[in-house]
Design a protein around this motif. Structure first.
Motif, PDB file in Angstrom:
ATOM      1  N   VAL A  35       5.691   3.724   9.145  1.00 46.71           N
ATOM      2  CA  VAL A  35       4.923   2.580   8.611  1.00 46.71           C
ATOM      3  C   VAL A  35       4.855   2.616   7.225  1.00 46.71           C
ATOM      4  N   GLY A  36       4.279   3.811   6.776  1.00 42.22           N
ATOM      5  CA  GLY A  36       4.040   3.623   5.075  1.00 42.22           C
ATOM      6  C   GLY A  36       5.250   3.792   4.372  1.00 42.22           C
ATOM      7  N   VAL A  37       6.263   4.734   5.106  1.00 39.29           N
ATOM      8  CA  VAL A  37       7.480   4.786   4.290  1.00 39.29           C
ATOM      9  C   VAL A  37       8.524   3.473   4.316  1.00 39.29           C
ATOM     10  N   ILE A  38       8.188   2.732   5.544  1.00 42.94           N
ATOM     11  CA  ILE A  38       8.677   1.538   5.462  1.00 42.94           C
ATOM     12  C   ILE A  38       8.203   0.483   4.735  1.00 42.94           C
ATOM     13  N   ALA A  39       6.938   0.589   4.647  1.00 41.70           N
ATOM     14  CA  ALA A  39       6.077  -0.518   3.805  1.00 41.70           C
ATOM     15  C   ALA A  39       6.238  -0.707   2.426  1.00 41.70           C
ATOM     16  N   VAL A  40       6.553   0.622   1.910  1.00 40.12           N
ATOM     17  CA  VAL A  40       6.839   0.831   0.285  1.00 40.12           C
ATOM     18  C   VAL A  40       7.682  -0.096  -0.145  1.00 40.12           C
ATOM     19  N   PRO A  41       8.999   0.032   0.262  1.00 38.83           N
ATOM     20  CA  PRO A  41      10.073  -1.012  -0.304  1.00 38.83           C
ATOM     21  C   PRO A  41       9.996  -2.312   0.080  1.00 38.83           C
ATOM     22  N   GLN A  42       9.418  -2.539   1.392  1.00 35.98           N
ATOM     23  CA  GLN A  42       9.299  -4.169   1.649  1.00 35.98           C
ATOM     24  C   GLN A  42       7.918  -4.845   0.871  1.00 35.98           C
ATOM     25  N   VAL A  43       6.809  -4.247   0.928  1.00 31.58           N
ATOM     26  CA  VAL A  43       5.816  -4.547   0.004  1.00 31.58           C
ATOM     27  C   VAL A  43       6.084  -4.915  -1.490  1.00 31.58           C
ATOM     28  N   MET A  44       7.023  -4.169  -2.152  1.00 29.80           N
ATOM     29  CA  MET A  44       7.271  -4.550  -3.471  1.00 29.80           C
ATOM     30  C   MET A  44       8.085  -5.565  -3.618  1.00 29.80           C
TER      31      MET A  44
END
Length: 575
Positions: A35-44
């Motif tokens: 989830v952390g890896v997926i979240a980085v591009p998404q939240v940016m």
């Protein structure tokens, strides 16, 4: 042990931390990293959707995740920035300041604080029920329109045009038409390629982090080909390091203007968190405490506003990934926060060459996946009126804006409820031969009318909204010729509540019937209804003998014959 119990009431993490099973660590670690890896591009990307620099999306995925992990009661929910909340903020703050400006960022952080405090207050005072006004059709309509607005908001970034940030799709397309000759093919080509690659990855390998892959490819391509020199807009310098503690600027006048947006976001997030939490709780046979969840998300937003974060909620997509990856406890959220912390401390320089067009394409793909066609089909198949509310919300959200669309949807839902209440189910009853059962004459052909007795069942609570309709139905024997009824028995088994307007109405009906030598009996009234009848004095007006536990008891009391001997005649209906 008692100390831990008291601590767990404040921080639910102490319900699972003392008994943490080492076997859970593998699942929590896998889920947190994924989830952390997926979240980085998404939240940016989502931060840009709200009109703030991408770094604020990362800030929102650090402290708030830690707070939720300690205070949340759902073990699978993955918290963080979500597109719908940030879209509502972008719509609500439009015109108050220029997006991406320091003033605008300050407004977003102040809104985040107000959202968090609202949710904490709602949780403390157990006001979670308010979210029930967001009915399923309203949610479906909004969640169908919102992805289209989210995707459309990125048209300017994909075409290389300077468009005014707005929630109105028509305005966006008018702006594109006006600047059609200025379309830049470079960001358009990169954006289309990004969308194609993401869709390809998700088609052939759905579990792969497609957003991360296209971001890496975009950074490498922009750096290797020096695309910034050709006019391609990139993210640029991203501040490195963990966020500093800063209090949002408190301005009462601005806070007054932000109240509608804050309330809308708070309610929307309540709905998401409660529905997600309940879904995972049912799947894993656990319990989620809604008001505790409100306090947890509210505290996460409040603390996040002090560290530069945009509002956070439960993420549909990341929560699903979190669950599928094996998350057993909120420790997965802490691990995801650790991934974001490492990114902030060591990897932000890598994002300098990230094309804005790539982030825009990520938003488009993720947003369009939120459209839930099966839910629309379900409403159309199950209840056309609910489908109508969903389409009204959908159309109003697209044409009139998010907040107006939601409010119109809620108003339509409330109107339908009042409309249904004002037109209750009312059935004339007859007795089924050889039994003491009484059924609707319209639905049971073998039900027979009892001579001289008008049997009426109301399947609804009696209130001011339907009192007049029921009054007219009860008085129908006095206005219709040929029925010859001497007694009216109101079957109250389907009445769950009785307000003062209805109690007064029944007293008036009894008086009107008495003038025509017709008696009113009430059978099968439930406890709350009987209490209102007694307190209003209606029992004294009708007389104690005019109340019975069952319809059959009332019928036999009227006929003055032993139980089970009541006679029936073939069903007749006067014209």
């Amino acid at each position: 042990m008692a100390y831990l119990e008291r601590l767990a009431r404040i921080l639910p993490a102490f319900e699972w931390l003392p008994d943490y099973n080492k076997k859970w660590l593998r699942g929590d670690l896998s889920a947190g990293l994924t989830v952390g890896v997926i979240a980085v591009p998404q939240v940016m990307a989502y931060a840009m959707l709200a009109g703030v620099p991408p770094i604020h999306g990362l800030y929102a995925s650090l402290v708030p995740l830690i707070v939720y992990a300690l205070m949340g009661t759902s073990r699978q929910l993955a918290s963080g920035p979500v597109a719908t909340s940030l879209l509502i903020i972008a719509a609500g703050l439009a015109g108050l300041a220029e997006p991406f400006s320091p003033e605008y960022v300050g407004l977003v952080l102040l809104t985040t604080l107000m959202v968090g405090l609202t949710q904490v207050v709602m949780g403390v005072f157990r006001l979670g029920f308010i979210v029930n006004f967001l009915s399923r059709p309203v949610i479906v309509g909004f969640m169908t329109a919102a992805p289209l607005i989210i995707a459309s908001s990125q048209i300017g970034n994909l075409l290389g045009l300077e468009l005014t940030q707005t929630q109105y799709i028509t305005d966006l397309f008018v702006g594109v038409f006006a600047q059609f000759s200025n379309i830049d093919t470079l960001p358009l080509g990169i954006g289309m390629a990004t969308i194609a690659i993401m869709l390809g990855i998700e088609f052939f390998k759905p579990s792969a982090p497609s957003a991360l892959v296209v971001m890496v490819l975009g950074i490498v391509a922009a750096w290797a080909l020096n695309l910034e020199a050709y006019g391609l807009e990139v993210v640029g310098k991203v501040p490195a390091g963990l966020p500093a503690f800063v209090l949002p600027t408190l301005d009462l006048e601005l806070m007054r203007k932000l109240i509608p947006t804050s309330l809308t976001v708070a309610l929307e997030q309540c709905m998401v968190v409660m529905s997600l939490g309940a879904a995972f709780a049912a799947k894993h046979k656990m319990t989620v405490r809604p008001n505790k969840e409100l306090i947890a998300v509210g505290a996460a937003n409040t603390m996040g506003s002090f560290f530069g974060g945009v509002p956070v909620s439960g993420s549909f997509s990341r929560s699903a990934v979190n669950d599928q990856a094996g998350a057993k406890t909120p420790l997965a959220n802490l691990i995801s926060a650790g991934v974001v912390a490492l990114t902030l401390m060591f990897f932000t320089p890598l994002f300098y060459h990230l094309p804005i067009a790539v982030l825009a394409a990520v938003i488009v793909v993720v947003a369009l996946k939120l459209i839930n066609i099966p839910q629309i089909r379900y409403l159309l198949k199950t209840k056309r009126r609910d489908a109508a509310v969903a389409f009204l919300t959908f159309g109003a959200t697209l044409v009139l804006g998010i907040q107006t669309g939601i409010l119109l949807g809620v108003a339509a839902s409330v109107f339908l409820i009042l409309w249904r209440i004002s037109r209750p189910e009312i059935h004339e009853l007859g007795r089924v031969p050889g039994t003491d059962e009484y059924r609707s004459l319209d639905n049971f052909s073998n039900a027979k009318v009892i001579p001289g007795i008008y049997l009426l069942r109301v399947d609804s609570s009696l209130s001011f909204a339907n009192a007049e309709t029921i009054r007219q139905k009860l008085l129908e024997p006095t206005t219709s010729t040929g029925k010859g009824f001497k007694v009216i028995i109101l079957d109250a088994t389907g009445i769950n509540d009785l307000d003062t307007t209805s109690a007064t109405m029944l007293a008036g009906v009894s008086e009107s019937l008495g003038e025509r030598q017709i008696e009113l009996y009430i059978a099968g009234a439930k406890g709350p209804v009987r209490e209102t009848i007694e307190r209003s004095g209606l029992d004294k007006e009708l007389g104690k003998t005019h109340f019975s536990l069952t319809v059959d008891e009332a019928v036999q009391r009227v006929q003055g014959i032993p139980e089970g001997d009541a006679t029936v005649v073939p069903k007749t209906r006067a014209s």
